[in-house]
Design an enzyme around this catalytic site. Structure first.
Site, PDB file in Angstrom:
ATOM      1  N   HIS A 124       2.422  86.936  25.909  1.00 39.37           N
ATOM      2  CA  HIS A 124       2.075  85.717  25.166  1.00 39.37           C
ATOM      3  C   HIS A 124       3.073  84.624  25.585  1.00 39.37           C
ATOM      4  CE1 HIS A 124       1.802  83.134  21.557  1.00 39.37           C
ATOM      5  NE2 HIS A 124       0.650  83.717  21.303  1.00 39.37           N
ATOM      6  N   ASP A 201       8.014  92.848  21.722  1.00 41.73           N
ATOM      7  CA  ASP A 201       7.250  91.889  20.931  1.00 41.73           C
ATOM      8  C   ASP A 201       6.183  92.680  20.176  1.00 41.73           C
ATOM      9  OD1 ASP A 201       5.359  90.147  19.961  1.00 41.73           O
ATOM     10  OD2 ASP A 201       5.128  88.986  21.801  1.00 41.73           O
ATOM     11  N   GLN A 204       1.484  92.261  17.854  1.00 39.31           N
ATOM     12  CA  GLN A 204       0.157  92.897  17.799  1.00 39.31           C
ATOM     13  C   GLN A 204       0.246  94.410  17.585  1.00 39.31           C
ATOM     14  OE1 GLN A 204      -2.579  91.182  17.600  1.00 39.31           O
ATOM     15  NE2 GLN A 204      -1.831  89.189  18.242  1.00 39.31           N
ATOM     16  N   LYS A 227       0.525  88.295  10.564  1.00 38.02           N
ATOM     17  CA  LYS A 227      -0.391  89.167  11.312  1.00 38.02           C
ATOM     18  C   LYS A 227      -0.494  90.547  10.675  1.00 38.02           C
ATOM     19  CE  LYS A 227       0.375  86.850  15.692  1.00 38.02           C
ATOM     20  NZ  LYS A 227      -0.796  86.060  16.086  1.00 38.02           N
ATOM     21  N   CYS A 365      -3.083  81.834  24.560  1.00 39.45           N
ATOM     22  CA  CYS A 365      -1.634  81.655  24.815  1.00 39.45           C
ATOM     23  C   CYS A 365      -1.122  82.659  25.832  1.00 39.45           C
ATOM     24  CB  CYS A 365      -0.814  81.764  23.536  1.00 39.45           C
ATOM     25  SG  CYS A 365      -1.168  80.484  22.358  1.00 39.45           S
TER      26      CYS A 365
HETATM   27  N1  PMP Z   1       3.326  87.531  20.709  1.00 40.98           N
HETATM   28  C1  PMP Z   1       2.081  88.018  20.649  1.00 40.98           C
HETATM   29  C2  PMP Z   1       1.719  89.236  21.437  1.00 40.98           C
HETATM   30  C3  PMP Z   1       1.139  87.388  19.835  1.00 40.98           C
HETATM   31  O1  PMP Z   1      -0.105  87.862  19.762  1.00 40.98           O
HETATM   32  C4  PMP Z   1       1.515  86.237  19.086  1.00 40.98           C
HETATM   33  C5  PMP Z   1       0.531  85.500  18.211  1.00 40.98           C
HETATM   34  N2  PMP Z   1      -0.720  85.277  18.778  1.00 40.98           N
HETATM   35  C6  PMP Z   1       2.830  85.792  19.184  1.00 40.98           C
HETATM   36  C7  PMP Z   1       3.708  86.459  20.008  1.00 40.98           C
HETATM   37  C8  PMP Z   1       3.314  84.597  18.431  1.00 40.98           C
HETATM   38  O2  PMP Z   1       3.300  84.844  17.056  1.00 40.98           O
HETATM   39  P1  PMP Z   1       3.604  83.690  16.020  1.00 40.98           P
HETATM   40  O3  PMP Z   1       2.713  82.543  16.388  1.00 40.98           O
HETATM   41  O4  PMP Z   1       3.265  84.284  14.695  1.00 40.98           O
HETATM   42  O5  PMP Z   1       5.054  83.340  16.143  1.00 40.98           O
END
Ligand code: PMP
Length: 406
Positions: A124, A201, A204, A227, A365
């Site tokens: 991401h 990270d 997910q 999440k 993203c």
């Molecule tokens: N890493 C991953 C794998 C994600 O899916 C996401 C959210 N789509 C993020 C980081 C960022 O999370 P947040 O916007 O809640 O900070």
């Protein structure tokens, strides 16, 4: 297939009962954010109504009660991921802030110009850009683990990336596009064999499977509350104490200090050293309630339920002519990215929306991953613990209907 009472569970999430455009809502955008059970919303409003006061510094009753709640939430998080100590649980705004915190403090104190961070193709942007910001300031370099066409990281190539310059590995546990569950335990062991710490990270993974940071032996693990059925604006950075102790503070302000003078300021102990300013103590209560909620269902149960649902969905989606699914990794979670024929992802998403079906479209993203796949974007359906086979059927029928319009 049903391992818990799904109808009962769905009544805990009032929003799932609403309609959009006169159609029952089919919410399949859980990778972006999850819906909140009544228990979480009530805990938040209850604290605002009955216990609201700033934490840590107050002598009065309410402040002490609010502090107890906040620190009890830290203990709930510790237990949930099996950290050794609450000193290792730092509250942040979410995954993104957790990674930025670590990137800034780790690069500042542990890295020099020419040193390297290893990330993967499927990260991401939150796990790419914070390192690039550091790279611009400090002259460090990013090395990227490649993947095969199914969405498996290439572990032999990964091992080749290590050199004496490698200072950190930072990888997603589960891809938010491909659904790949990366073999992080094995990848952490490889990094440790080279004396390199690892950040996982967990944005997910935390909602979908049991996570034990000690069993993984990960040095850092980050996630977002929203999440995992908790509120927005709160998240976690887990770090082994031996690492957090080595890192300097991230932001300055109240809470993170021991003593301030114009001559010399000293910093608070862990985890407060990293928590400048008034924390989101209401958010942490909501997060703890969410973790209690999923714990009561059982993370193993949730994982098994979502696995069956995902297998069912993959089978049904493959019945659709011209269906291309991106991500066929050996281990995969409940995130399904796809394109149908030449239908633009945005058109598919917009038309599904008119049928009441909420999916996400675009690059998610993860633009470097899109480049690797040779596409601009996908349609993504992502499941949560409350989704049903009937909703999968509605998605399949919806896609088929859109396909016939083109
Ligand atoms: N890493 C991953 C794998 C994600 O899916 C996401 C959210 N789509 C993020 C980081 C960022 O999370 P947040 O916007 O809640 O900070």
């Amino acid at each position: 297939m049903i391992m818990y009472d799904i109808n009962q569970i769905r009544t805990d999430f009032p929003i799932l009962g609403r309609t959009v455009y006169g159609k029952p809502l089919v919410y399949l955008d859980n990778g972006a954010t999850t819906q909140k059970p009544r228990q979480v919303v009530e805990a938040i409003s209850n604290e605002y109504y009955n216990t609201n006061a700033n934490v840590h510094r107050g002598v009065h009753f309410l402040s002490q009660q609010a502090t107890e709640l906040h620190e009890a939430s830290r203990e709930t998080v510790r237990r949930f991921i099996n950290a050794r100590s609450t000193n290792e649980i730092v509250f942040t705004r979410g995954t993104t802030e957790s990674i930025n915190l670590l990137a800034a403090t780790f690069c500042q104190s542990q890295m020099q110009a020419g040193d390297e961070v290893i990330v993967s193709t499927m990260e991401h942007h939150s796990n790419i850009v914070p390192w690039q910001l550091q790279a611009m300031q400090r002259g460090i370099t990013l090395r990227v683990i490649p993947m095969d066409d199914e969405g498996n990281l290439l572990l032999e190539e990964y091992e080749q990336l290590f050199s004496p310059k490698t200072k950190l590995v930072s990888i997603a546990h589960v891809s938010n596009v491909l659904g790949t569950v990366n073999p992080v335990r094995e990848m952490i062991a490889t990094a440790h064999a080279h004396g390199v710490p690892v950040l996982v990270d967990g944005a997910q993974s935390i909602p979908h499977m049991p996570v034990d940071v000690q069993a993984l032996d990960t040095d850092f693990y980050v996630f977002s509350g929203h999440k995992v059925y908790g509120p927005t604006g709160v998240g976690v950075l887990y770090g082994k104490e031996k690492w957090l102790d080595k890192l300097p503070p991230y932001q300055g302000g109240g809470e993170m200090i021991q003593h301030v003078s114009f001559e010399k300021t000293t910093f608070n102990e862990l985890p407060f050293k990293f928590e400048a300013g008034t924390p989101d103590y209401i958010g942490t209560t909501g997060l703890a309630k969410a973790l209690d909620y999923v714990s009561a269902l059982g993370m193993e149960q949730i994982a098994a339920y979502e696995h069956e649902l995902t297998q069912y969905a993959l089978g049904r989606l493959m019945e659709i002519p011209d269906m291309r699914i991106f991500g066929q990794a050996k281990e995969r979670g409940g995130v399904i990215s796809f394109l149908v024929g030449h239908i633009h992802h945005f058109d598919m998403g917009t038309l599904l929306d008119r049928l009441g079906i909420a999916v996400r479209t675009g690059h998610h993203c993860a633009q470097p991953l899109m480049t690797r796949l040779g596409i601009e974007g996908t349609v993504r359906a992502s499941f949560g613990l409350y989704n049903t086979k009937e909703e999968v059927d509605a998605l399949v029928a919806g896609i088929d209907r859109v396909r016939k319009m083109f």
